[in-house]
Write a protein that holds these residues in place. Structure first.
Motif, PDB file in Angstrom:
ATOM      1  N   GLY A 339      51.026  34.180  24.026  1.00 60.80           N
ATOM      2  CA  GLY A 339      50.139  34.797  24.746  1.00 60.80           C
ATOM      3  C   GLY A 339      48.906  33.881  25.616  1.00 60.80           C
ATOM      4  N   SER A 340      48.277  35.084  26.236  1.00 59.06           N
ATOM      5  CA  SER A 340      47.489  34.553  27.130  1.00 59.06           C
ATOM      6  C   SER A 340      45.859  33.807  26.963  1.00 59.06           C
ATOM      7  CB  SER A 340      46.946  35.739  28.317  1.00 59.06           C
ATOM      8  OG  SER A 340      46.329  35.320  29.206  1.00 59.06           O
ATOM      9  N   GLY A 341      45.400  32.782  28.014  1.00 55.81           N
ATOM     10  CA  GLY A 341      44.326  32.505  27.203  1.00 55.81           C
ATOM     11  C   GLY A 341      43.204  33.154  28.118  1.00 55.81           C
ATOM     12  N   PHE A 342      43.246  34.746  28.905  1.00 59.87           N
ATOM     13  CA  PHE A 342      42.514  35.246  30.187  1.00 59.87           C
ATOM     14  C   PHE A 342      42.223  36.449  28.976  1.00 59.87           C
ATOM     15  CE2 PHE A 342      44.321  34.607  34.221  1.00 59.87           C
ATOM     16  CZ  PHE A 342      44.236  33.122  33.614  1.00 59.87           C
ATOM     17  N   LYS A 343      43.210  36.663  27.714  1.00 60.83           N
ATOM     18  CA  LYS A 343      43.232  37.820  26.656  1.00 60.83           C
ATOM     19  C   LYS A 343      42.426  37.438  25.583  1.00 60.83           C
ATOM     20  CE  LYS A 343      44.673  40.900  24.188  1.00 60.83           C
ATOM     21  NZ  LYS A 343      44.844  40.474  22.786  1.00 60.83           N
ATOM     22  N   LYS A 344      41.621  35.959  25.383  1.00 57.19           N
ATOM     23  CA  LYS A 344      41.597  35.569  23.994  1.00 57.19           C
ATOM     24  C   LYS A 344      40.353  34.757  24.329  1.00 57.19           C
ATOM     25  CE  LYS A 344      45.497  33.264  22.244  1.00 57.19           C
ATOM     26  NZ  LYS A 344      46.152  34.233  22.928  1.00 57.19           N
ATOM     27  N   ILE A 345      39.428  35.062  25.783  1.00 57.43           N
ATOM     28  CA  ILE A 345      38.461  34.452  26.249  1.00 57.43           C
ATOM     29  C   ILE A 345      37.334  35.911  26.502  1.00 57.43           C
ATOM     30  CG2 ILE A 345      37.084  33.619  28.133  1.00 57.43           C
ATOM     31  CD1 ILE A 345      39.269  31.508  28.680  1.00 57.43           C
ATOM     32  N   LEU A 346      38.426  37.546  26.945  1.00 59.02           N
ATOM     33  CA  LEU A 346      37.618  38.251  26.845  1.00 59.02           C
ATOM     34  C   LEU A 346      37.908  38.597  25.251  1.00 59.02           C
ATOM     35  CD1 LEU A 346      39.694  40.573  30.017  1.00 59.02           C
ATOM     36  CD2 LEU A 346      37.609  38.878  30.234  1.00 59.02           C
ATOM     37  N   ASP A 347      38.372  38.474  24.813  1.00 62.62           N
ATOM     38  CA  ASP A 347      38.495  38.721  22.916  1.00 62.62           C
ATOM     39  C   ASP A 347      36.828  37.966  22.111  1.00 62.62           C
ATOM     40  OD1 ASP A 347      40.366  40.645  23.052  1.00 62.62           O
ATOM     41  OD2 ASP A 347      41.743  39.414  22.378  1.00 62.62           O
ATOM     42  N   ALA A 348      36.572  37.161  22.858  1.00 59.16           N
ATOM     43  CA  ALA A 348      35.661  35.951  22.368  1.00 59.16           C
ATOM     44  C   ALA A 348      34.417  36.586  22.646  1.00 59.16           C
ATOM     45  CB  ALA A 348      35.952  34.837  22.443  1.00 59.16           C
ATOM     46  N   TYR A 349      34.228  37.238  23.752  1.00 56.99           N
ATOM     47  CA  TYR A 349      32.988  37.685  24.862  1.00 56.99           C
ATOM     48  C   TYR A 349      32.137  38.712  23.695  1.00 56.99           C
ATOM     49  CZ  TYR A 349      31.215  34.281  27.500  1.00 56.99           C
ATOM     50  OH  TYR A 349      30.465  33.823  28.345  1.00 56.99           O
ATOM     51  N   GLU A 350      33.845  39.782  23.963  1.00 60.02           N
ATOM     52  CA  GLU A 350      33.473  41.278  22.922  1.00 60.02           C
ATOM     53  C   GLU A 350      33.090  41.101  22.065  1.00 60.02           C
ATOM     54  OE1 GLU A 350      36.738  43.955  24.905  1.00 60.02           O
ATOM     55  OE2 GLU A 350      36.455  43.033  26.094  1.00 60.02           O
ATOM     56  N   ALA A 351      33.458  40.116  20.870  1.00 57.76           N
ATOM     57  CA  ALA A 351      33.280  40.265  19.587  1.00 57.76           C
ATOM     58  C   ALA A 351      31.438  39.979  19.571  1.00 57.76           C
ATOM     59  CB  ALA A 351      34.321  39.008  19.088  1.00 57.76           C
ATOM     60  N   GLU A 352      31.142  39.268  20.621  1.00 55.70           N
ATOM     61  CA  GLU A 352      29.755  38.606  20.198  1.00 55.70           C
ATOM     62  C   GLU A 352      28.545  39.571  20.014  1.00 55.70           C
ATOM     63  OE1 GLU A 352      28.717  35.931  19.896  1.00 55.70           O
ATOM     64  OE2 GLU A 352      30.606  35.198  19.545  1.00 55.70           O
ATOM     65  N   GLU A 353      27.795  40.072  19.095  1.00 62.08           N
ATOM     66  CA  GLU A 353      26.725  40.813  18.970  1.00 62.08           C
ATOM     67  C   GLU A 353      25.993  41.033  20.272  1.00 62.08           C
ATOM     68  OE1 GLU A 353      22.288  40.934  17.112  1.00 62.08           O
ATOM     69  OE2 GLU A 353      24.241  40.600  15.417  1.00 62.08           O
ATOM     70  N   ARG A 354      25.747  40.547  21.263  1.00 62.06           N
ATOM     71  CA  ARG A 354      24.763  40.317  22.252  1.00 62.06           C
ATOM     72  C   ARG A 354      25.555  40.337  23.829  1.00 62.06           C
ATOM     73  NH1 ARG A 354      19.753  35.902  21.731  1.00 62.06           N
ATOM     74  NH2 ARG A 354      18.556  37.695  20.087  1.00 62.06           N
ATOM     75  N   TYR A 355      27.305  40.526  23.935  1.00 62.90           N
ATOM     76  CA  TYR A 355      27.683  40.767  24.651  1.00 62.90           C
ATOM     77  C   TYR A 355      27.659  42.534  25.236  1.00 62.90           C
ATOM     78  CZ  TYR A 355      31.947  42.014  27.566  1.00 62.90           C
ATOM     79  OH  TYR A 355      33.192  42.891  28.710  1.00 62.90           O
ATOM     80  N   LYS A 356      27.189  42.474  26.566  1.00 63.92           N
ATOM     81  CA  LYS A 356      27.302  43.798  27.625  1.00 63.92           C
ATOM     82  C   LYS A 356      28.317  43.393  28.469  1.00 63.92           C
ATOM     83  CE  LYS A 356      22.953  44.631  26.360  1.00 63.92           C
ATOM     84  NZ  LYS A 356      21.348  44.963  27.517  1.00 63.92           N
TER      85      LYS A 356
END
Length: 460
Positions: A339-356
């Motif tokens: 899989g793509s590391g790009f997607k994992k970086i996006l997923d990690a951010y979107e899982a955070e409470e303070r993400y917008k």
């Protein structure tokens, strides 16, 4: 074969180019297509996709000349076809991807995005290596096995897999060494010794939002050298020492509030080490930490020459510049093997409470370097909170002022305010403001400077 009705609805792209007339310089475009993924060149169509057509005399000559010029320049053949739309004739040149590097009079061209560019230097070396079906990390190095140790490699593998290495056998199995004992570049990069001197990382914690915005530009900096595992561990430690990881209590659990999702940093750093170009002598990877963001830079753009900022990040196919390095990092549990590391970086951010949405990681390449920008979640949250708090405090303070005090405060902040503007800001009638202004003028607390229309107020 692409139909004109379909391409007109699109635009010029990685595989399509429109030209009004033929010029011999367009052999460069054909060379670029052959060296990339192939493509189609249309003659008789303008930049907007409108079919202008060619006259009969030009068509007859071009249908003879173009195939001959292509064969003479490259020793290959292309399909050169006559097409018609709305009774207008145009020429279609279909170029297939070449199995070998193509050059035009000793110059190499490559089609990337919607442009053609000449490739030279390290890019040309990398292109030729890629065209042979091999990679930089698979190539044989000139450093003998007996000069290398792999203690960091051994310890990390044991920690990740709970299995002890059969060192020389596993070096061969992982393609870090050939069966005859010759080391590959990948093996050199994973050794304890620092033998590839441009394999290093510069890390800096800047003071503020830019690289030079105060007398003390940097709060912390370091240069790391050594094997890839040492580079990874030391850089992760630097980042952790220069970022914060807050938390809050939520009922019966603790909610982590990091500046940056750790998984995003790990994936971004691993990608920087395994996907960078090691052919750029003198270049290095770099980590820059500012108050509001962390930027990881590594030499070499996208391996296929594409511009990552123009792609759908969640669906970028994984194309490996250094497949052996990627495989070993996967075995060490330092990155996902699929899989793509790009997607994992996006997923990690979107899982955070303070993400917008405005804090979405930014991926960018200028063709020579790859940049990953990660936004500080706590900085953005604190900034929004402070703004709201200051607004509330200002509102509370103003509500405690008398109307006279409020006028004086507003005129100090903006001496050019009119009575109408004061009336709107104070939520008072214009008549009330006029009376108060006259009182202040009579008492000498304010004075009009200049004309009635273009003047301003002086608060004494």
């Amino acid at each position: 074969m692409r139909e004109i009705d379909a391409i007109v609805e699109e635009s010029e792209s990685q595989v399509v180019e429109w030209k009004e007339t033929w010029q011999d310089k367009y052999l460069e475009w054909i060379c670029g297509y052959a060296n990339a993924q192939g493509g189609t060149l249309y003659i008789g169509i303008d930049d907007n996709g409108n079919v202008l057509g060619l006259d009969s005399k030009s068509i007859k000559k071009l249908l003879e000349d173009i195939p001959n010029k292509i064969t003479a320049a490259f020793g290959m053949t292309c399909d050169v076809n006559l097409k018609t739309k709305d009774k207008k004739k145009y020429i279609q040149i279909e170029v297939k991807k070449s199995k070998l590097p193509m050059n035009l009079h000793g110059r190499y061209f490559y089609r990337t995005g919607s442009v053609k560019k000449e490739i030279t230097g390290f890019e040309l070396t990398e292109f030729i290596i890629k065209s042979t079906g091999t990679s930089y990390d698979e190539m044989i190095a000139d450093i003998p096995r007996e000069k290398l140790t792999f203690e960091s490699f051994r310890k990390r593998y044991l920690k990740a897999t709970r299995l002890a290495l059969e060192l020389d056998d596993d070096l061969v199995s992982f393609k870090l060494m050939q069966e005859d004992g010759q080391m590959t570049n990948a093996g050199i990069l994973f050794a304890d010794q620092w033998n590839i001197h441009h394999s290093r990382i510069f890390c800096t914690r800047w003071n503020g939002l830019e690289k030079a915005n105060s007398a003390q530009d940097a709060l912390d900096d370091a240069e790391y050298t050594g094997g890839l595992l040492e580079l990874y561990d030391n850089t992760m430690s630097f980042i952790k020492n220069n970022t914060k990881k807050g938390w809050r209590k939520d009922r019966d659990k603790r909610v982590e509030l990091p500046d940056y999702p750790e998984r995003a940093i790990e994936e971004g750093l691993a990608n920087a080490l395994i996907h960078r170009s090691y052919l750029q002598i003198g270049a290095h990877s770099q980590v820059d930490i500012y108050d509001d963001r962390l930027v990881i830079t590594n030499p070499g753009g996208m391996f296929d020459g594409s511009e990552v900022q123009l792609l759908d990040i969640r669906h970028v196919p994984s194309k490996l510049r250094n497949p052996i390095l990627a495989d070993v990092f996967g075995r060490m549990r330092l990155m996902e093997r699929r899989g793509s590391g790009f997607k994992k970086i996006l997923d990690a951010y979107e899982a955070e409470e303070r993400y917008k949405e405005e804090l979405k990681p930014v991926f960018y390449t200028d063709g020579y370097n790859f940049f990953l920008k990660l936004w500080n979640l706590n900085y953005a949250f604190d900034k929004a909170q402070n703004k709201a708090q200051n607004k509330a405090q200002n509102k509370a303070q103003k509500s405690m002022l008398t109307d006279r005090e409020h006028i004086l405060l507003l005129l100090k902040e903006n001496p050019s305010l009119t009575q109408v503007e004061l009336s709107e800001m104070m939520e008072r009638s214009r008549r009330t403001v006029q009376i108060l202004m006259k009182e202040l003028l009579d008492e000498g607390l304010i004075e009009r400077i200049g004309s009635k229309k273009k003047g301003s107020w002086l608060v004494k």
